[in-house]
Design an enzyme around this catalytic site. Structure first.
Site, PDB file in Angstrom:
ATOM      1  N   ASP A   1      57.568 -41.716 -30.085  1.00 16.19           N
ATOM      2  CA  ASP A   1      57.533 -41.131 -28.509  1.00 16.19           C
ATOM      3  C   ASP A   1      57.533 -43.164 -28.381  1.00 16.19           C
ATOM      4  OD1 ASP A   1      56.601 -41.662 -25.961  1.00 16.19           O
ATOM      5  OD2 ASP A   1      55.187 -39.900 -26.996  1.00 16.19           O
TER       6      ASP A   1
ATOM      7  N   ASN B   1      68.194 -45.666 -24.241  1.00 18.88           N
ATOM      8  CA  ASN B   1      68.593 -44.245 -22.695  1.00 18.88           C
ATOM      9  C   ASN B   1      66.877 -43.018 -22.542  1.00 18.88           C
ATOM     10  OD1 ASN B   1      69.705 -41.830 -21.259  1.00 18.88           O
ATOM     11  ND2 ASN B   1      68.939 -41.212 -23.299  1.00 18.88           N
TER      12      ASN B   1
ATOM     13  N   TYR C   1      58.512 -43.346  -9.238  1.00 21.51           N
ATOM     14  CA  TYR C   1      59.884 -43.221 -10.513  1.00 21.51           C
ATOM     15  C   TYR C   1      60.805 -43.888 -10.220  1.00 21.51           C
ATOM     16  CZ  TYR C   1      64.007 -41.070 -12.325  1.00 21.51           C
ATOM     17  OH  TYR C   1      65.201 -41.242 -13.218  1.00 21.51           O
TER      18      TYR C   1
ATOM     19  N   GLU D   1      68.159 -31.872 -18.276  1.00 22.72           N
ATOM     20  CA  GLU D   1      66.697 -31.518 -18.333  1.00 22.72           C
ATOM     21  C   GLU D   1      65.527 -32.431 -17.526  1.00 22.72           C
ATOM     22  OE1 GLU D   1      65.078 -31.522 -21.978  1.00 22.72           O
ATOM     23  OE2 GLU D   1      66.833 -30.040 -23.064  1.00 22.72           O
TER      24      GLU D   1
END
Length: 252
Positions: free
Chosen positions: A59, A86, A152, A188
Site C-alpha cells: 500500500d 498512477n 480530492y 473503478e
C-alpha cells in the site's frame, strides 16, 4: 534498448491498461505494484509471455513497505528507468462541512504522501545515473475545483505542484518529469468514490463517451517514447464531450 518501468496502482484502471499496453509494445520490463496480490499475480501471468514482469504488493500509504519493496527488487529489475505514479483514489463527494475525516486522510495519504514515498524510493538511483523519467497521473481536478470536490481537488492540486517542483529540482540531473491529467475516465474510480454504489457510479458515465483507460495508456506510451531531449511536462486530456469538470455534453 529495453527499459524498466515501475507502475503503481497496476491492479485496475489506467495502471492495469498501461501495463498491458507496454507489454504488447515490447522493449519494457515491468514492475507492477498494488495492494491486491491476487490481481497482481493474475496480471503477471497474463503478461509474462510477452515481457519480463515482477510484482510488488504494498500500500503506497505504508512508508516502510514502499521502501522495503523497492530496495529489495530482483537484480534484473533494480534499475528503474521510468516511474509511473498512477496510484490514487477519490473518496466521497460531500460538501466540505459534511466531509469524512477518514476520507480526507485516505485521499491525502494515497494521492500525495504515497506518490512522494514511491518517488523518494526511486529518485536516488535516477540521480546517480543522471537519467530517468517520472510520470505523475494527475487529474483535471488538479487544474480546477468543482463543487463537493474540495479535498480530492486539493490532493490533485498538490500533485500538480509536486510535478512542477520535482521538474525544477531534478532538471540538473537530466531527469524528465511530467504529468498527464485526465478528465472523465471510465474505471473503478467512481465505484470507490461512492463506496461501492455501482448504480450511482454508473450514472457518472452515462449519456456521453468518456475516456477509456486504454486512451491514457496510449498517451503514457507516447510520452515516454519521445526522443530524450523532448519532455512533455504537463498534459491535460478530456473526452470530447467534456469542456470542464462541470460542463459535459450529455445527449441522452
Amino acid at each position: 534498448m529495453e527499459k524498466t518501468v515501475l507502475i503503481t496502482g497496476a491492479t485496475s484502471g489506467i495502471g492495469k491498461e498501461t501495463a498491458k499496453y507496454f507489454a504488447h509494445k515490447g522493449n519494457f520490463k515491468l514492475i507492477l505494484c498494488g495492494r491486491r496480490t491476487e490481481r497482481l499475480e493474475s496480471l503477471m501471468q497474463e503478461l509474462s509471455p510477452k515481457t519480463a514482469v515482477t510484482t510488488l504488493s504494498f500500500d503506497v500509504r505504508d512508508k516502510k513497505a514502499v521502501f522495503h519493496a523497492i530496495e529489495n527488487l530482483p537484480d534484473a529489475f533494480s534499475e528503474i528507468d521510468i516511474l509511473i505514479n498512477n496510484a490514487g483514489n477519490a473518496h466521497g463527494l460531500d460538501p466540505i462541512q459534511r466531509g469524512s475525516i477518514d476520507d480526507w486522510d485516505a485521499m491525502l495519504d494515497i494521492n500525495v504522501k504515497g506518490l512522494l514515498y514511491v518517488s523518494k524510493a526511486v529518485m536516488p538511483q535516477m540521480v546517480a545515473r543522471r537519467a530517468g523519467h517520472i510520470i505523475h497521473i494527475g487529474s483535471t481536478a488538479g487544474k480546477e475545483v468543482y463543487p463537493n470536490g474540495n479535498v480530492y481537488c486539493a490532493s490533485k492540486h498538490a500533485v500538480d505542484a509536486i510535478n512542477k517542483g520535482m521538474r525544477l529540482d531534478l532538471n540538473q540531473y537530466g531527469i524528465r518529469v511530467g504529468a498527464i491529467n485526465p478528465g472523465l475516465v471510465a474505471t473503478e474510480f467512481s465505484e470507490v468514490r461512492f463506496k461501492g454504489d455501482e448504480e450511482r457510479a454508473s450514472k457518472v458515465y452515462q449519456g456521453y463517451q468518456p475516456l477509456k483507460p486504454e486512451d491514457i495508456a496510449d498517451i503514457i506510451h507516447f510520452v515516454v517514447t519521445r526522443p530524450y531531449h523532448v519532455n512533455i511536462a504537463d498534459l491535460v486530456v478530456m473526452p470530447t464531450a467534456q469542456a470542464s469538470s462541470t460542463v459535459i455534453n450529455k445527449n441522452v
